[in-house]
Write a protein that holds these residues in place. Sequence first.
Motif, PDB file in Angstrom:
ATOM      1  N   SER A   3      38.615  34.796  -4.186  1.00  0.00           N
ATOM      2  CA  SER A   3      37.816  33.844  -4.960  1.00  0.00           C
ATOM      3  C   SER A   3      37.475  32.606  -4.152  1.00  0.00           C
ATOM      4  N   ARG A 100      31.889  25.686 -15.209  1.00  0.00           N
ATOM      5  CA  ARG A 100      32.889  26.747 -15.036  1.00  0.00           C
ATOM      6  C   ARG A 100      32.323  28.095 -15.493  1.00  0.00           C
ATOM      7  N   CYS A 103      29.990  29.437 -12.843  1.00  0.00           N
ATOM      8  CA  CYS A 103      30.713  29.932 -11.664  1.00  0.00           C
ATOM      9  C   CYS A 103      31.451  31.235 -11.969  1.00  0.00           C
ATOM     10  N   GLU A 104      31.994  31.355 -13.174  1.00  0.00           N
ATOM     11  CA  GLU A 104      32.674  32.591 -13.559  1.00  0.00           C
ATOM     12  C   GLU A 104      31.711  33.769 -13.618  1.00  0.00           C
ATOM     13  N   SER A 133      33.204  30.432  -8.153  1.00  0.00           N
ATOM     14  CA  SER A 133      34.129  31.344  -8.823  1.00  0.00           C
ATOM     15  C   SER A 133      34.899  30.542  -9.853  1.00  0.00           C
ATOM     16  N   ALA A 134      35.690  31.232 -10.651  1.00  0.00           N
ATOM     17  CA  ALA A 134      36.526  30.527 -11.621  1.00  0.00           C
ATOM     18  C   ALA A 134      37.470  29.561 -10.919  1.00  0.00           C
ATOM     19  N   GLU A 135      37.974  29.947  -9.768  1.00  0.00           N
ATOM     20  CA  GLU A 135      38.936  29.117  -9.050  1.00  0.00           C
ATOM     21  C   GLU A 135      38.283  27.911  -8.391  1.00  0.00           C
ATOM     22  N   ALA A 137      35.348  26.455  -9.239  1.00  0.00           N
ATOM     23  CA  ALA A 137      34.363  25.767 -10.072  1.00  0.00           C
ATOM     24  C   ALA A 137      34.592  24.259 -10.131  1.00  0.00           C
TER      25      ALA A 137
END
Length: 472
Positions: A3, A100, A103-104, A133-135, A137
């Motif tokens: 990620s 978020r 990005c997810e 990505s989630a991480e 964001a």
Amino acid sequence: MTSTASLTLHPDRLFPPDPGVREIARRLYAAVRDLPIISPHGHVPPQWLADDTPFGDPTSLLISPDHYVFRLLHAEGVPLEAVGAGGSPLDEAGARQAWRIFCEHWRDFRGTPVRYWMESELVDIFGVTERPSAESADRIYDQIAERLASPEFRPRALMDRFDIQFLATTDDPADDLRHHERLASDPSFTHRVVPTFRPDRYLEPARADFPDLMAALGKAADIDTGAYAGYLAALADRRRYFKEHGAVSSDHSHTDVVTLSLDGAEAERIYAAALRGEASEAEATAFRRHMLVEMARMATEDGLVMTLHPGVYRDHDTSSSRRFGPDTGNDIPVAMEFTRGLQPLLDRFGDVEGFHLVLFTIDETVYSRELAPLAGWYPAVYVGVPWWFIDAPEAIRRFRGAVTETAGFYRTSGFIDDTRAFCSIPARHDMSRRLDSAYLAQLVAEHRLGEDEALETVVDLVTSIPKQVFKL
């Protein structure tokens, strides 16, 4: 794949894989890479530049105004209000959560032009080096937010950085254009920003609010619109007002481009019925088609370029449109026909000196069959480049192949970014320059064009062609 993968831009993106052709494309692109941007059709609010107010947060700049982004998020089940679509208010926590979400869903944009533009924006403008990505964001959000707080990222500073020489906005005929007046009178602002006359609502008597629109038009022009003659005079007056404020074109988008001419008495009768709310659907359609011809007639008199981009089923998702308003991503393309529909208009004005008609479509089937042959005959007609649903690499490559064989390069419009997403403008224009360089490189490699001619053409596509088409 982790990620925290890096985000980079390959210098040869969109270039041909063949080494020899790629090298030619590199040379052609080098000649246009840093040329100023000419943007003759777009939707950036002029108030952003007039006020020069700092952008609030990454979401309100990059996601909420961009229906290219949130329409695909909606398809994945994301509520439109969660990303601020249609002006839905978001506080700081809501804006961060929207980022978020975006990005997810980064994987959902793979292979799309949105992914291409957004990568360019993140890397080139904001210096982001992590893949969304989630991480990542929150880190990306904070990095962009920090930059937006600095003077270098205010709207006018970005205009300088993007080197936007000319920018057209899209404006209602009754608009007082005060933001344009402020920009034009400000000696510290050196870019040319002009309005575009967009009269669609005022040409469609089937609308329930048509009487109210006529009142607004009459008030803006200070002309009584209670009769058809006054209505025409008011439209002509507002076109003049726009031109005095720098406008170079009028913009039109209806369901079709069928044109016809009503006699004066019939047009007056339908107009009067429409003011009473009594015009039938057939009468309203005939009047709208008649008014498209009238707009062409006025263009031959005042010199505004006429652009047509039809073929869209507006507000297809009626429930979303009721909640969030127009331009929220749920317009869908439909099949189009130009040759028969435009014959009455072109029969009258297609050879008139000084009249320019730029035809856009999102129905690719008509490029080689109709638009290129029309532009290859009528001096007035130019083919607009792919826009909206088809301003993507594959579609632009298909466009060049379909149109060039009949109309060449010089009967096309130059690139049109057609965007509300201000920061995507340089990315979109760079994409076009890379694709045109690649297309011309292939012609050179096939010994169909000398490289000196290809070089001249790629420069013209960015400079002289849009200036000539839009009379800059």
